[in-house]
Write an enzyme that holds these catalytic residues in place. Structure first.
Site, short mmCIF file in Angstrom:
data_model
loop_
_atom_site.label_atom_id
_atom_site.label_comp_id
_atom_site.label_asym_id
_atom_site.label_seq_id
_atom_site.Cartn_x
_atom_site.Cartn_y
_atom_site.Cartn_z
N HIS A 135 3.47 4.01 12.50
CA HIS A 135 2.30 4.58 13.18
C HIS A 135 2.76 5.31 14.43
O HIS A 135 1.97 5.54 15.34
CB HIS A 135 1.27 3.51 13.58
CG HIS A 135 0.66 2.79 12.43
ND1 HIS A 135 -0.61 2.27 12.46
CD2 HIS A 135 1.14 2.50 11.20
CE1 HIS A 135 -0.88 1.69 11.30
NE2 HIS A 135 0.18 1.82 10.53
N ASP A 146 6.38 1.19 6.60
CA ASP A 146 4.97 0.88 6.40
C ASP A 146 4.37 1.91 5.46
O ASP A 146 3.85 2.91 5.89
CB ASP A 146 4.27 0.87 7.76
CG ASP A 146 2.83 0.46 7.70
OD1 ASP A 146 2.41 -0.05 6.65
OD2 ASP A 146 2.11 0.66 8.69
N GLU A 196 3.74 -6.08 3.75
CA GLU A 196 3.78 -5.24 4.94
C GLU A 196 5.14 -5.43 5.62
O GLU A 196 5.85 -6.39 5.35
CB GLU A 196 2.64 -5.61 5.89
CG GLU A 196 1.26 -5.21 5.39
CD GLU A 196 0.95 -3.72 5.57
OE1 GLU A 196 1.83 -2.96 6.01
OE2 GLU A 196 -0.18 -3.34 5.24
N HIS A 237 0.83 -1.21 0.00
CA HIS A 237 0.00 0.00 0.00
C HIS A 237 0.85 1.25 0.00
O HIS A 237 1.95 1.27 0.55
CB HIS A 237 -1.00 0.01 1.17
CG HIS A 237 -0.38 0.07 2.53
ND1 HIS A 237 -0.10 1.27 3.16
CD2 HIS A 237 0.01 -0.89 3.39
CE1 HIS A 237 0.42 1.02 4.35
NE2 HIS A 237 0.51 -0.28 4.52
N GLU A 255 -5.11 1.62 2.78
CA GLU A 255 -4.89 0.53 3.73
C GLU A 255 -4.97 1.02 5.17
O GLU A 255 -5.53 0.37 6.04
CB GLU A 255 -3.51 -0.12 3.49
CG GLU A 255 -3.33 -1.47 4.18
CD GLU A 255 -2.88 -1.38 5.63
OE1 GLU A 255 -3.04 -2.38 6.36
OE2 GLU A 255 -2.38 -0.33 6.07
N GLU A 256 -4.41 2.20 5.40
CA GLU A 256 -4.34 2.71 6.78
C GLU A 256 -5.69 3.19 7.30
O GLU A 256 -5.83 3.50 8.49
CB GLU A 256 -3.30 3.83 6.90
CG GLU A 256 -1.88 3.40 6.54
CD GLU A 256 -1.27 2.41 7.53
OE1 GLU A 256 -1.98 1.98 8.46
OE2 GLU A 256 -0.09 2.07 7.35
ZN LIG Z 1 1.00 -1.05 6.31
#
Ligand SMILES: [Zn+2]
Length: 427
Positions: free
Chosen positions: A399, A149, A208, A120, A183-184
């Protein structure tokens, strides 16, 4: 689908799990060591600098899930790269807001097996993040928002395919690359496309990220991930002037706080559920008793069906007590991304990956389950394709703050990607 260990209630984080597995040596059967493909290994080593350059280009494009401009720039970059590799590309519009394009590349080969690779392009970060978290190389680490990510995943995919192109490898029926842009935020606008395309392939490899050394002693592949759902609490109170007539108001923020506190531990009482209140929205005025407040809860499901118990327990607790009279509390529960359970077909892929890592004299862990959701859930929803997750780079801080990847994971991951495709082509 049959699946395995550890779907218990107090699910440890992916990282603690990685360490626990390493500590107990709980791994799938130890394959014998074969000689590495030395030419491929050398080519992967040579490709490392190009991977870092691709990472730099992608990190410098900020691409938060709602940043349509940034996502369009990412889509153009990925599309151009895929075309250079000989893929035919097409765009699919995300079916829900914000509706950024999904890039799909396809190529026909001369072999029998069809494989899809997915990653993604969106990140969790707000626009402007590069000002406080810039691109930076420091020893073995490369820092940048979204670098692990999942820009690392995109890079491994593209450059792994480049190694195969350089060899003139055509041992596949169809090779598909899918890169989505939501995706997030749950892949609500791309999940159905992922499921549909995955069903047309024998194998799906999902890119991922992996765990950096700070949290995992070895790289891993992932065999399970939680499904996701959203819990929404809405409190209706009554607006009033907060200075002149506060007693006329019914404070929705106070009531929703009470409701969040009295329900905060419900997830812990239901095996297979992780629940946290993660967002509160209310009015902006500061001189008014607020009449409306909404709280959003993130829910992860590691035991399919556990959400029903969670929902009924939640409703019962909400009805149990009220702090502010005359307020009204509404509860909505929405199932989102399906859980990912690799099952026996995915476990067989993991054993293959371990054998390939052994060629490099490296350990590869297998993680049975994580609380983080993944699009591998959509890819594996029908159970038709064998699905393996976490083919991306070793990284940390996603994140969070100061996200980075580890340079010394680039070569093994390129090697794994290319060797896996070569092996699958032989089936
Ligand atoms: Zn991801």
């Amino acid at each position: 689908m049959v699946h395995a260990q550890d779907t218990g209630d107090k699910l440890p984080s992916l990282w603690r799990k990685a360490l626990a597995i390493a500590a107990t040596g709980l791994m799938l059967g130890g394959p014998a060591m074969a000689a590495p493909d030395a030419a491929l290994q050398a080519a992967a080593q040579k490709e490392q600098a190009a991977v870092i350059e691709s990472l730099r280009q992608m990190v410098l494009i900020e691409s938060g899930s709602t940043d349509l401009e940034g996502l369009a720039a990412m889509a153009r970059l990925i599309e151009t790269r895929l075309q250079a590799l000989g893929f035919k590309t097409e765009r699919h519009k995300g079916t829900t807001a914000p509706g950024a394009d999904i890039v799909v590349g396809t190529m026909k080969g001369t072999g029998k097996r069809s494989v899809m690779l997915q990653a993604h392009m969106d990140t969790v970060y707000e626009k402007g993040i590069l000002k406080t978290q810039p691109w930076k190389i420091d020893g073995n680490r490369v820092y940048g928002p979204g670098i692990a990510d999942d820009k690392g995943g995109i890079s491994v995919m593209l450059h792994g395919l480049k190694l195969l192109q350089d060899r003139g490898w055509k041992d596949f029926a169809t090779l598909t690359v899918l890169v989505n842009a939501d995706e997030e935020i749950g892949s609500l606008g791309s999940g159905e496309l992922i499921s549909r395309l995955a069903d047309q392939h024998d194998v799906v490899l999902s890119f991922e990220p992996n765990g950096a050394k700070a949290v995992s002693p070895h790289e891993f592949v992932l065999l399970g991930a939680a499904g996701t759902a959203r819990a929404t609490l809405t409190v209706k109170g009554r607006a009033s002037h907060s200075g002149a007539a506060p007693e006329m108001g019914r404070n929705a923020i106070l009531e929703i706080s009470h409701q969040m506190i009295q329900t905060r531990d419900i997830g812990k009482t239901v095996p297979g559920i992780i629940h946290n209140w993660t967002n509160v929205i209310s009015n902006k005025a500061t001189n008014q008793i607020p009449e409306l407040a909404t709280a959003i809860g993130d829910v992860r499901i590691t035991v399919p069906g556990a959400e029903k118990t969670f929902e009924s327990s939640m409703r019962a607790r909400l009805a149990a007590s009220k702090l502010i009279p005359d307020t009204e509390t509404l509860f909505e529960f929405e199932l989102r991304r399906p859980a990912f359970l690799a099952g026996p077909k995915g476990a067989a892929l993991a054993r293959r990956a371990q054998a390939i890592y052994k060629e490099l004299d490296r350990e590869l862990l297998t993680l049975p389950m994580t609380g983080g959701g993944t699009d591998a859930g959509y890819a594996g929803r029908s159970g038709k394709a064998a699905v393996l997750e976490s083919m991306g780079l070793a990284g940390y801080g996603y994140h969070a703050r100061d996200e980075y990847i580890e340079i010394d994971s680039i070569v093994p991951r390129l090697y794994l990607t290319a060797r896996m495709l070569i092996e699958l082509g032989k089936d």
